[in-house]
Design an enzyme around this catalytic site. Sequence first.
Site, PDB file in Angstrom:
ATOM      1  N   ASP A  98       0.867  -1.180   0.000  1.00  6.24           N
ATOM      2  CA  ASP A  98       0.000   0.000   0.000  1.00  6.24           C
ATOM      3  C   ASP A  98       0.902   1.227   0.000  1.00  6.24           C
ATOM      4  OD1 ASP A  98      -2.117   1.781   0.342  1.00  6.24           O
ATOM      5  OD2 ASP A  98      -3.129   0.481   1.791  1.00  6.24           O
ATOM      6  N   ASP A 200      -2.755   4.663  -2.807  1.00  8.83           N
ATOM      7  CA  ASP A 200      -3.732   5.381  -1.991  1.00  8.83           C
ATOM      8  C   ASP A 200      -4.101   6.721  -2.633  1.00  8.83           C
ATOM      9  OD1 ASP A 200      -5.039   5.540   0.753  1.00  8.83           O
ATOM     10  OD2 ASP A 200      -3.842   7.373   0.809  1.00  8.83           O
ATOM     11  N   GLU A 242      -6.624   3.711  -5.854  1.00  9.61           N
ATOM     12  CA  GLU A 242      -7.811   4.101  -5.086  1.00  9.61           C
ATOM     13  C   GLU A 242      -8.333   5.409  -5.681  1.00  9.61           C
ATOM     14  OE1 GLU A 242      -9.218   4.957  -0.483  1.00  9.61           O
ATOM     15  OE2 GLU A 242      -7.296   5.729  -1.195  1.00  9.61           O
ATOM     16  N   HIS A 315     -10.337  -1.291   5.072  1.00 12.06           N
ATOM     17  CA  HIS A 315      -9.954  -0.643   6.333  1.00 12.06           C
ATOM     18  C   HIS A 315     -10.605   0.718   6.528  1.00 12.06           C
ATOM     19  CE1 HIS A 315      -7.459   1.114   3.253  1.00 12.06           C
ATOM     20  NE2 HIS A 315      -7.155   2.101   4.072  1.00 12.06           N
ATOM     21  N   ASP A 316     -11.204   1.281   5.471  1.00 13.35           N
ATOM     22  CA  ASP A 316     -11.860   2.588   5.557  1.00 13.35           C
ATOM     23  C   ASP A 316     -13.374   2.483   5.661  1.00 13.35           C
ATOM     24  OD1 ASP A 316      -9.604   4.213   5.451  1.00 13.35           O
ATOM     25  OD2 ASP A 316      -9.598   4.297   3.259  1.00 13.35           O
TER      26      ASP A 316
END
Length: 543
Positions: A98, A200, A242, A315-316
């Site tokens: 990530d 990200d 993302e 995770h968000d």
Amino acid sequence: MTPKWWHDAVVYQVYPRSFCDSNNDGMGDLQGIISKLDYIKKLGVNVVWLSPVYRSPMDDNGYDISDYQDIAAEFGSMEDMQQLLAEAKQRDIRIIMDLVVNHTSDEHPWFIESRKSKDNPYRDYYIWRQPNEDGSVPDDQGSVFGGGAWEFDDTTGEYYYHIFSKRQPDLNWENPKIQEEVHKMMNWWIDQGIGGFRLDVIDLIGKEIDKKITGNGPRLHPLLQEMNKATFGDKDLLTVGETWDATPETAKLYSNPARNEFSMVFQFEHISLTWKQGDKWNPIALDLPKFKNALTKWQIELADEGWNSLFWNNHDLPRAVSKFGDDGQYRVESAKMLATTLHMMKGTPYVYQGEEIGMTNVAFDSIDDYRDIETLNFYKERTENGVAPETMLAAVHENSRDNGRTPMQWNNNKNAGFSEQQPWLQVNPNYPEINVDAALEDQNSIFYHYQKLIQLRKSLSVIVHGAFEPVFEDHEQVFGYLRSDSQHRLFVLNNFTGEEVTVSMPEPLQTEHAECIICNYESHQQLSSTLTLKPFESFAVLI
């Protein structure tokens, strides 16, 4: 489209601080992940997406990087990272890193230098602006985490820009030196033997601040093509961007192989449908026809000109079974239904840690039990502006990022077997019933349903490459679709409600000979003129 290894891959996301704690300091770590690789292998996935483990002051749980080429002490060392890569490779598992390159930590050496003086060589690594004549902020842009996007710095009397926390200053991608530095760092990681990158908030790097353009700026795609050419473009790596604002049209720009950008992107249209007017702190009920329409649109639009990533949670986001299913009476049935719905579609599926055992949202009694910077900032901001604390806490229970960050539930021992010490974030109280040990002992568990879905994807090419056709498009309760290629027709039907639902089957789908490949109740061996589905019933049949 030329077949790629990641077309039939399934990715498992690990959030390191919440996965497994090997040294009993209350926080997960790399050795903890290594100790669970056999479990991940048993599930059948062949890629692990690792949330950031770089050196960081952890203002935003590692998404604020202070050294791209070192490991955060709480997670271990570079030697641990190299061991993880080696042990994963032995199990035919690739590690996806990530990577956050829209911003760094304010403790990154670049920023420490940048803020020292206006003529520092690193000044233009970040975005600085003078105050207005009256000393006020340059403009009214806001931060994703609440408040404004400009932070005053006393040393030079100027403001720096931050889309996220004030401790996450944005990099200036207009500066060619930033591009060079990032490309060099990415190549260093590629040389370590990683399997690719998840990038990200990558759609923000083409921003034009003075025009208030943040996402999808005019420089975005040229920058991504330059990144591709300088780093991973000639390597056989998985890359996923993302992209919160992506549409099918822009997703083709990112993921059409002819454009040399990414393998695929994450898009969030189906996720944000449960936010009133785009506000996650104002949750609304799922409108299934709109939800199906969004998923169907992406399936059809990217059929030949790109590639879908398939996911319910990360995770968000809140836990899938709590958001789209029923985390009470029908937790097992609805979790299996959601899994079947997703994994039978075209694209690369992502499983978020704990999803495969049906982990649920958590409802802590007090805001003081939460740790997520976004949750805490918005709770403070909204309650100070008149939202009732109980209303805001209810929204937190539904959509806080901490729902997906409670420690992984391994067994029914203290702290769910995550750690012998008090974890950094409390364990969900339902761990005695919902845990890995219990799932592995029950042959009808959610875990084995996921395992079977993953095996099917690797053995049936129609799931990977077949055409997608919606069925029951306007139905308020069920989501059905056909997948087909020259050899197979696969019909998938999913009841998204806790009620029995009777549907009239279209005549072309009626058959006395159906081969049921997966289901969450009893098997269907034929499809008659009408079908009655049990609560959250789901099945896939070859016809």
